[in-house]
Scaffold this active site. Structure first.
Site, PDB file in Angstrom:
ATOM      1  CD  GLN A  33      31.791  33.550  37.800  1.00 36.92           C
ATOM      2  OE1 GLN A  33      31.135  33.916  38.759  1.00 36.92           O
ATOM      3  NE2 GLN A  33      32.788  34.262  37.322  1.00 36.92           N
ATOM      4  CE  LYS A  62      20.419  46.656  42.447  1.00 40.53           C
ATOM      5  NZ  LYS A  62      20.972  45.336  42.199  1.00 40.53           N
ATOM      6  CG  ASP A  91      20.453  33.157  45.131  1.00 42.71           C
ATOM      7  OD1 ASP A  91      20.174  32.489  46.143  1.00 42.71           O
ATOM      8  OD2 ASP A  91      21.543  33.047  44.544  1.00 42.71           O
ATOM      9  N   GLY A 130      16.979  37.078  47.831  1.00 43.33           N
ATOM     10  CA  GLY A 130      15.893  38.061  47.996  1.00 43.33           C
ATOM     11  C   GLY A 130      16.366  39.463  48.339  1.00 43.33           C
TER      12      GLY A 130
HETATM   13  N1  LIG Z   1      25.433  31.638  42.492  1.00 42.46           N
HETATM   14  C1  LIG Z   1      25.706  32.951  42.590  1.00 42.46           C
HETATM   15  N2  LIG Z   1      25.156  33.691  43.564  1.00 42.46           N
HETATM   16  C2  LIG Z   1      25.434  35.008  43.670  1.00 42.46           C
HETATM   17  N3  LIG Z   1      26.260  35.654  42.863  1.00 42.46           N
HETATM   18  C3  LIG Z   1      26.828  34.952  41.867  1.00 42.46           C
HETATM   19  C4  LIG Z   1      26.584  33.581  41.683  1.00 42.46           C
HETATM   20  N4  LIG Z   1      27.308  33.162  40.632  1.00 42.46           N
HETATM   21  C5  LIG Z   1      27.987  34.233  40.174  1.00 42.46           C
HETATM   22  N5  LIG Z   1      27.700  35.308  40.918  1.00 42.46           N
HETATM   23  C6  LIG Z   1      28.240  36.656  40.785  1.00 42.46           C
HETATM   24  O1  LIG Z   1      27.187  37.506  40.333  1.00 42.46           O
HETATM   25  C7  LIG Z   1      27.744  38.538  39.536  1.00 42.46           C
HETATM   26  C8  LIG Z   1      27.025  38.598  38.211  1.00 42.46           C
HETATM   27  O2  LIG Z   1      25.661  38.697  38.426  1.00 42.46           O
HETATM   28  P1  LIG Z   1      24.742  39.370  37.317  1.00 42.46           P
HETATM   29  O3  LIG Z   1      25.275  40.767  37.107  1.00 42.46           O
HETATM   30  O4  LIG Z   1      23.369  39.337  37.893  1.00 42.46           O
HETATM   31  O5  LIG Z   1      24.877  38.519  36.061  1.00 42.46           O
HETATM   32  C9  LIG Z   1      29.216  38.237  39.381  1.00 42.46           C
HETATM   33  O6  LIG Z   1      29.937  39.024  40.287  1.00 42.46           O
HETATM   34  C10 LIG Z   1      29.318  36.778  39.735  1.00 42.46           C
HETATM   35  O7  LIG Z   1      30.598  36.416  40.255  1.00 42.46           O
END
Ligand SMILES: Nc1ncnc2c1ncn2[C@@H]1O[C@H](COP(=O)(O)O)[C@@H](O)[C@H]1O
Ligand SMILES: Nc1ncnc2c1ncn2[C@@H]1O[C@H](COP(=O)(O)O)[C@@H](O)[C@H]1O
Lengths: 317, 317
Positions: A97, A193, A225, A227
């Site tokens: 986040q 994707k 996380d 997976g």
């Molecule tokens: N602990 C978490 N587990 C899964 N998704 C998350 C988590 N924290 C934030 N996100 C969401 O993951 C997305 C960003 O992931 P990324 O693009 O990999 O940086 C955003 O939509 C966030 O709201």
């Protein structure tokens, strides 16, 4: 005469003990427990006055509890006149986040940095942050360590490099894979994707960009996380003729269905570090755990001796 | 044109709903859930720009999770341009760690105040803080509300005032009982815990200072946590000839053995407020729950209208 003192919260004491033994030091005896209503009590059992204090805590489940415990430890150190407080967070909670993906969301990764600063942290040490920008969230020096050498050398020694292709499971995270190709001299592939135009908002097509037929593919990411991403990527690689798929990721979050997914997948090896504790019931045959303790111990030594930690970066930023 | 907006975390939405309905308002729709690894996601479903925002969260179990959720909500409000953010904490977590009882302890109550300030809180609203000093920990205005009128009027209506004695279960907390005697015009008694000189560090003698024989005793305190103090005090009162013992406390923490202890005791009524949620399996026959919602709603109105909350204090500080 400065004194290096090493502290650990209750989240992952095994890692802290390993770091201590690498340093030839011992952990400062610390009393920590939960009161009946869940509030955390912390007290150090010896004087910390004037110390160069290092406080290790991995942000594992129950994650908010362990973050709070580390904040409380920092508060207690500050009030007991530690000279400098370095917060060591091998896995940095809330790192994903790190921006407002939509309006009216928090930027929790920044909030965490501010909370640690407020509690009294002078310095932050982390391993493979989800994004490098998080370094800019903390108002003070950040030592950002990289597990790449550890993971990549293990893969390089185990696999025929001639047959190896490095794969990024997500087009948005090619930077990590790029560093792997540099280190191992291997070609790169990317899982792209695409949203199925017939199904709104649903990722349904995993396109492989690059040559993977007959290759040994190493899927690299900062964390595993649930997976889901990794296992879908592995399937796409096999569908495109990959001979073998292994996975390397720094942080073994392994939430919910992760272990079942990885076990039941055709992935032949999952290589992670001990940045997070892996409970026994989440361990499985093809999991390899490498220790970051020597790297963390070296970084602590450099900070303590006011040397530069940059030498640990091995050119990667 | 300012707009009052009311938000609630997931700890105790029933209270927030009651407050909203007292105000003739509705809670702002908020999405909040835990990701697989326990990190909290929060997002507001409508614009909060320019709002006078009030964020309610009771610090109940799992306490660190709910504190973190409230911090994250404040962060999101701040970044979404709320004009003013008032954090409403009916039960303030970590209030008992409001000083270093021994060296090398944290002052967690101060830490919490600083964390909320850092997240973006402009103002704090609390009910019956464990100690008034905590108001001084927050760098900004604090509205400190008192449940005394609510609790004391209930007791006054139910019991023959001529027979009533107010009892402090702890000599260190006589101030609360003193306010009760003022309000009800009843005499005061105090339970004095003496250390048995034969057993080091063990409180074993509960001495009753004051006249309780044949009296209806109301034991008053800010909270009932494990119920140990209260039940021991009630025993001491009966041993000294009390005719009846009732208990009045603002915060029903009710941890661990509390419910069993209270149920099995000779206490005839336990009067608490809804500052904390009481799950169904922690409710029992002789428990009376009074609502602080009208009081909180009045205080919100006064803050919103820039009136003074002091009128709610009824002369008690
Ligand atoms: N602990 C978490 N587990 C899964 N998704 C998350 C988590 N924290 C934030 N996100 C969401 O993951 C997305 C960003 O992931 P990324 O693009 O990999 O940086 C955003 O939509 C966030 O709201
Ligand atoms: N959540 C808690 N539950 C029980 N005791 C606590 C808690 N937090 C702090 N304390 C301890 O309670 C004592 C102070 O209580 P009091 O004298 O009632 O303010 C100190 O020894 C604190 O360390």
């Amino acid at each position: 005469e400065r004194k290096l003192m090493l502290f650990t919260g209750r989240a992952h004491p095994e890692l802290a003990k390993e770091v201590a033994s690498e340093l030839g030091a011992t952990l400062v005896p610390t009393k920590a427990f939960d009161f009946a209503n869940g509030e955390i009590y912390v007290r150090f059992e010896e004087s910390v006055r004037g110390s160069d204090a290092f406080v290790i805590q991995s942000h594992t489940a129950p994650i908010n509890t362990w973050i709070m415990e580390q904040l409380i430890m920092v508060d207690a150190l500050k009030r007991a006149s530690a000279k400098r407080i370095t917060v060591i967070i091998p896995f940095y909670g809330y790192a994903r986040q790190d921006k407002k993906h939509r309006g009216r969301e928090p930027i929790s990764a920044r909030l965490m940095a501010d909370l640690f600063k407020t509690a009294g942290a002078d310095r932050l040490m982390c391993v493979d942050l989800h994004t490098s920008q998080i370094q800019g969230f903390f108002d003070g020096p950040v030592d950002h360590l990289f597990a790449l050498p550890l993971l990549a050398d293990h893969v390089g020694n185990r696999v025929d490099r001639e047959r190896l292709t490095v794969v990024s499971p997500d087009a948005g995270r090619v930077r990590v894979a790029d560093q792997w190709t540099d280190r191992l001299g291997a070609p790169l592939a990317i899982i792209h994707k695409r949203r199925d135009p017939n199904v709104a908002n649903e990722v349904s097509v995993h396109e492989v960009v690059g040559e993977v037929e007959g290759r040994t593919c190493v899927l690299v990411d900062d964390m595993i996380d649930t997976g889901g991403t990794i296992c879908a990527a592995a399937e796409a690689l096999f569908a495109n003729g990959a001979a073998d798929v292994i996975v390397a990721a720094t942080h073994a979050v392994l939430s919910g269905p992760a272990v079942d997914r990885l076990k039941n997948s055709r992935i032949s090896e999952v290589i992670v570090t001990n940045s997070l504790p892996i409970p026994n019931d989440r361990r499985f045959d093809k999991l390899t755990e490498l220790s970051i303790a020597p790297m963390v111990a070296r970084a602590i030594t450099e900070v303590f001796e006011d040397g530069s930690v940059t030498s640990l970066f091995e050119g990667h930023s």
